[in-house]
Design a protein around this motif. Structure first.
Motif, PDB file in Angstrom:
ATOM      1  N   UNK A 250       0.823  -1.214   0.000  1.00  0.00           N
ATOM      2  CA  UNK A 250       0.000   0.000   0.000  1.00  0.00           C
ATOM      3  C   UNK A 250       0.855   1.261   0.000  1.00  0.00           C
ATOM      4  N   UNK A 251       1.916   1.276   0.812  1.00  0.00           N
ATOM      5  CA  UNK A 251       2.699   2.505   0.914  1.00  0.00           C
ATOM      6  C   UNK A 251       3.925   2.506   0.002  1.00  0.00           C
ATOM      7  N   UNK A 252       3.972   1.573  -0.945  1.00  0.00           N
ATOM      8  CA  UNK A 252       5.073   1.569  -1.901  1.00  0.00           C
ATOM      9  C   UNK A 252       5.063   2.869  -2.694  1.00  0.00           C
ATOM     10  N   UNK A 253       6.248   3.367  -3.051  1.00  0.00           N
ATOM     11  CA  UNK A 253       6.345   4.664  -3.717  1.00  0.00           C
ATOM     12  C   UNK A 253       6.907   4.580  -5.128  1.00  0.00           C
ATOM     13  N   UNK A 254       7.155   3.367  -5.625  1.00  0.00           N
ATOM     14  CA  UNK A 254       7.755   3.196  -6.950  1.00  0.00           C
ATOM     15  C   UNK A 254       6.709   3.448  -8.041  1.00  0.00           C
ATOM     16  N   UNK A 255       7.123   3.559  -9.307  1.00  0.00           N
ATOM     17  CA  UNK A 255       6.159   3.691 -10.409  1.00  0.00           C
ATOM     18  C   UNK A 255       5.143   2.551 -10.390  1.00  0.00           C
ATOM     19  N   UNK A 256       3.889   2.870 -10.638  1.00  0.00           N
ATOM     20  CA  UNK A 256       2.835   1.868 -10.590  1.00  0.00           C
ATOM     21  C   UNK A 256       2.189   1.732  -9.233  1.00  0.00           C
ATOM     22  N   UNK A 257       2.648   2.526  -8.251  1.00  0.00           N
ATOM     23  CA  UNK A 257       2.101   2.451  -6.893  1.00  0.00           C
ATOM     24  C   UNK A 257       0.921   3.394  -6.737  1.00  0.00           C
ATOM     25  N   UNK A 258       0.199   3.230  -5.633  1.00  0.00           N
ATOM     26  CA  UNK A 258      -0.917   4.108  -5.320  1.00  0.00           C
ATOM     27  C   UNK A 258      -0.439   5.553  -5.156  1.00  0.00           C
ATOM     28  N   UNK A 259       0.672   5.740  -4.438  1.00  0.00           N
ATOM     29  CA  UNK A 259       1.186   7.091  -4.231  1.00  0.00           C
ATOM     30  C   UNK A 259       1.591   7.728  -5.553  1.00  0.00           C
ATOM     31  N   UNK A 260       2.205   6.955  -6.419  1.00  0.00           N
ATOM     32  CA  UNK A 260       2.640   7.485  -7.715  1.00  0.00           C
ATOM     33  C   UNK A 260       1.455   8.035  -8.510  1.00  0.00           C
ATOM     34  N   UNK A 261       0.343   7.312  -8.533  1.00  0.00           N
ATOM     35  CA  UNK A 261      -0.826   7.749  -9.292  1.00  0.00           C
ATOM     36  C   UNK A 261      -1.503   8.950  -8.624  1.00  0.00           C
ATOM     37  N   UNK A 262      -1.586   8.939  -7.288  1.00  0.00           N
ATOM     38  CA  UNK A 262      -2.203  10.067  -6.592  1.00  0.00           C
ATOM     39  C   UNK A 262      -1.372  11.337  -6.753  1.00  0.00           C
ATOM     40  N   UNK A 263      -0.047  11.193  -6.755  1.00  0.00           N
ATOM     41  CA  UNK A 263       0.810  12.353  -6.988  1.00  0.00           C
ATOM     42  C   UNK A 263       0.654  12.874  -8.414  1.00  0.00           C
ATOM     43  N   UNK A 264       0.551  11.958  -9.366  1.00  0.00           N
ATOM     44  CA  UNK A 264       0.393  12.365 -10.762  1.00  0.00           C
ATOM     45  C   UNK A 264      -0.862  13.208 -10.944  1.00  0.00           C
ATOM     46  N   UNK A 265      -1.905  12.878 -10.177  1.00  0.00           N
ATOM     47  CA  UNK A 265      -3.159  13.628 -10.258  1.00  0.00           C
ATOM     48  C   UNK A 265      -3.129  14.908  -9.414  1.00  0.00           C
ATOM     49  N   UNK A 266      -2.047  15.090  -8.653  1.00  0.00           N
ATOM     50  CA  UNK A 266      -1.935  16.284  -7.831  1.00  0.00           C
ATOM     51  C   UNK A 266      -2.799  16.266  -6.600  1.00  0.00           C
ATOM     52  N   UNK A 267      -3.165  15.071  -6.108  1.00  0.00           N
ATOM     53  CA  UNK A 267      -4.090  14.962  -4.983  1.00  0.00           C
ATOM     54  C   UNK A 267      -3.395  14.877  -3.622  1.00  0.00           C
ATOM     55  N   UNK A 268      -2.199  14.306  -3.578  1.00  0.00           N
ATOM     56  CA  UNK A 268      -1.519  14.120  -2.289  1.00  0.00           C
ATOM     57  C   UNK A 268      -0.041  14.446  -2.442  1.00  0.00           C
ATOM     58  N   UNK A 269       0.603  14.671  -1.306  1.00  0.00           N
ATOM     59  CA  UNK A 269       2.053  14.858  -1.283  1.00  0.00           C
ATOM     60  C   UNK A 269       2.761  13.683  -0.622  1.00  0.00           C
ATOM     61  N   UNK A 270       2.040  12.931   0.209  1.00  0.00           N
ATOM     62  CA  UNK A 270       2.628  11.752   0.850  1.00  0.00           C
ATOM     63  C   UNK A 270       1.530  10.770   1.236  1.00  0.00           C
TER      64      UNK A 270
END
Length: 618
Positions: A250-270
């Motif tokens: 869940x908290x993985x930060x690599x490409x293809x992760x949940x964080x990566x997609x949320x950052x791409x959309x500009x929704x979260x910072x961490x």
């Protein structure tokens, strides 16, 4: 040891699993009065430490006296029958290079100290009196009640604590999880009293509290979202750690992760994911803003092999684990995964459902909503709402489909496999030596001859006068570093997991890059990191539509670099006061009820003697 003292030991444990490089010796003891003790022998240490974990915490407070357990941990320091002076314990430790502290948890309290090894017997004698004959004098009680009240006032405007109390306030009526633990102004000879330890066999939230959204108002203008799911207590499942696999993904930060997609959309910072275990038999999975099975096992194992805690940290950690972990696994329980339980992982994943969640949204925009409630302890404004059926159905539908942006992490190529050490240099060097000195660089080297681990540290300091020529340039350079860190986040996450760490930071001279960890893959990581900082990085930054000013700095830094002249090397600056100068700065703040006074004295250029004298004052 006399026969009488031998009789107090019920059982001894020698087979304690430890890391390959750990030269300390360990022994576990079970005493006839029920105490469990872990003894650690380290002839090389310059500090001894002791920690005691008591199985009573704030959840055992009477409802009418919140904070009682917290007050008790204060009062034990305020004198005993054998050592009645209130400051005797702390004075003894301070005079022998030691310190102490304590903290109260939900179902436990921890007391700990460290001291010079030769003074350990005297420190233990004073420490054990806490639990034999504390005085609890009236005058000390009054003062410590005020101290507890002051602690509470200091956190009244802490948004994290405020929202946490809302989290507790919403639990089932009468459930101990809802208690307020801090408290306020309103509120060998050790005997085994055979008190049954309290456990909680059900979570603090039932169907009436789940499937809800809480909107809370913070003090600061900050925003965050958290989603909680009731989980069973997994502490006893340390050999398989099924929750670790879920957190890892869940908290993985690599490409293809949940964080990566949320950052791409500009929704979260961490994004964070983990467990919060308020007390035994209850746990919450928190999600707020696997590689393969074998890889998860490798990541845990690499951390275990060469981890050496400081005495105080080891004592506190071991004391807390003695409550529920066998002696042989005390040191390795957090690192070694010796079992794989896919069915248990699947069982836990099935609990991550919309009907089994509780959503918290924190933002200033929720202030003044009709129907809001005020949490009574911290005064936090919040409102609880049902999640409407359409939204819940959308959540359910999302579980049945896959998102094209998500994929499992790739194999981590940075995990170390070779732990052989480099050949030793024939002559030990007490200091780094200069091995390269030209117009472009100076390189210093020192081989480790103390820790003897297969690790190394590389540090680059790039001097760049433009970044500190004026405040504006300094600010823009820090913004550039922030952008760089954001871009490198996905690429460096694999190395972080493999205990190979890289940092790019602002320094007094320009930019500093540090790389440390296992040496086998460090060369490749350093090469990859410097490549990303090189001229090819400009193209990625241009896509981010940075300011013209920042781009000009970047162009100068990358395209027009040259060796620096001697007068361009910045020296560290200090402020020197003239003799007799006195300055007073007063600031009125309305955030807290308490205040402070900070006094600074100029003593001149640092030297060992003056530094030692300052420590004596402290």
């Amino acid at each position: 040891m006399t026969e009488a003292k031998k009789n107090i030991v019920l059982k001894s444990h020698e087979n304690i699993v430890k890391g390959a490089q750990d030269v300390r010796e360990y022994r576990g003891l079970e005493l006839t009065n029920g105490l469990r003790i872990l003894l650690v022998s380290d002839p090389t240490t310059d500090q001894s430490a002791v920690a005691l974990d008591v199985k009573v915490g704030s959840f055992m407070d009477p409802w009418e006296i919140p904070g009682l357990a917290h007050l008790c941990d204060h009062m034990l320091f305020m004198g005993t029958a054998k050592y009645p002076s209130e400051n005797e314990y702390c004075k003894f430790l301070a005079s022998h290079a030691g310190e102490s502290n304590a903290y109260t948890g939900t179902d436990y309290a921890n007391y700990h100290f460290d001291v010079q090894p030769e003074q350990l017997p005297g420190a233990i004698d004073r420490f054990v009196q806490f639990f034999l004959s504390p005085l609890f004098t009236e005058s000390a009680t009054e003062r410590e009640v005020c101290a507890v009240d002051s602690e509470h006032k200091n956190i009244l405007n802490n948004d994290s604590r405020r929202v946490k109390q809302v989290y507790r306030y919403r639990s089932k009526p009468g459930y101990d999880f809802g208690k307020f633990g801090t408290g306020t102004y309103e509120f060998d000879a050790i005997e085994n009293k055979k008190v049954t330890r309290k456990v909680w066999n059900d979570p603090p939230y039932g169907p009436e509290q789940l499937g809800k959204k809480v909107e809370a108002v913070p003090i600061k203008d900050s925003k965050w979202l958290s989603i909680s799911f009731p989980f069973p207590d997994l502490d006893s499942e340390y050999k398989s750690q099924p929750g670790y696999y879920i957190s890892h993904l869940i908290q993985h930060e690599a490409p293809g992760s949940l964080l990566s997609e949320l950052k791409r959309r500009g929704w979260v910072s961490e994004l964070e994911s983990g467990f919060h275990t308020p007390a035994s038999i209850m746990s919450m999975r928190l999600l707020s803003s696997c590689s393969t099975t074998s890889e998860c096992l490798k990541l845990k194992d690499r951390k275990n092999g060469f981890t050496k805690r400081a005495p105080m940290s080891l004592a506190i950690n071991a004391a807390s684990k003695l409550r529920y972990i066998p002696f042989e696994d005390i040191l390795s329980s957090s690192y070694l995964l010796t079992k794989y339980d896919p069915e248990r992982i699947k069982e836990l994943l099935d609990k991550l459902t919309p009907a089994n969640m509780y959503v918290r949204v924190v933002a200033r925009k929720f202030k003044g909503q009709e129907g809001s409630t005020i949490e009574p302890i911290f005064g936090t404004e919040f409102i609880e709402k049902d999640i409407d059926e359409v939204t819940m159905q959308n959540y359910e539908n999302a579980l049945k489909t896959s998102h094209p942006a998500f994929r499992l992490p790739k194999k981590n190529g940075y995990i170390a496999t070779n732990f052989d050490q480099k050949p030793r240099e024939p002559i030990k060097s007490g200091h780094p030596r200069l091995i390269v000195d030209d117009s472009w660089s100076r390189v210093w080297f020192k081989q480790d001859d103390e820790y003897n681990m297969p690790k190394q540290e590389i540090r680059f300091v790039v001097t760049c006068p433009v970044v500190y020529q004026d405040p504006r340039s300094s600010l823009l350079f820090k913004l550039w570093l922030s952008c760089l860190g954001d871009i490198l986040c996905e690429e460096t996450y694999y190395t972080d997991l493999a205990n190979l760490n890289g940092y790019v930071e602002y320094s007094l001279y320009g930019v500093e890059m540090k790389v440390n960890g296992y040496n086998e893959k460090q060369y490749q990581f350093t090469k990859d990191l410097t490549k990303r900082m090189s001229i090819s990085f400009m193209g990625t930054l241009l896509k981010r539509k940075l300011s013209k000013e920042l781009l000009e700095i970047l162009k100068d830094a990358f395209l027009n670099s040259r060796p620096l002249y001697r007068n361009e090397h910045c020296k560290r600056r200090e402020v020197q006061l003239n003799k007799g100068d006195e300055y007073i700065y007063r600031h009125l703040q309305k955030t807290h009820d308490v205040g402070c006074v900070d006094v600074s004295f100029q003593i001149g250029v640092q030297n060992t003697n003056d530094n030692a004298m300052i420590c004596l004052i402290d």
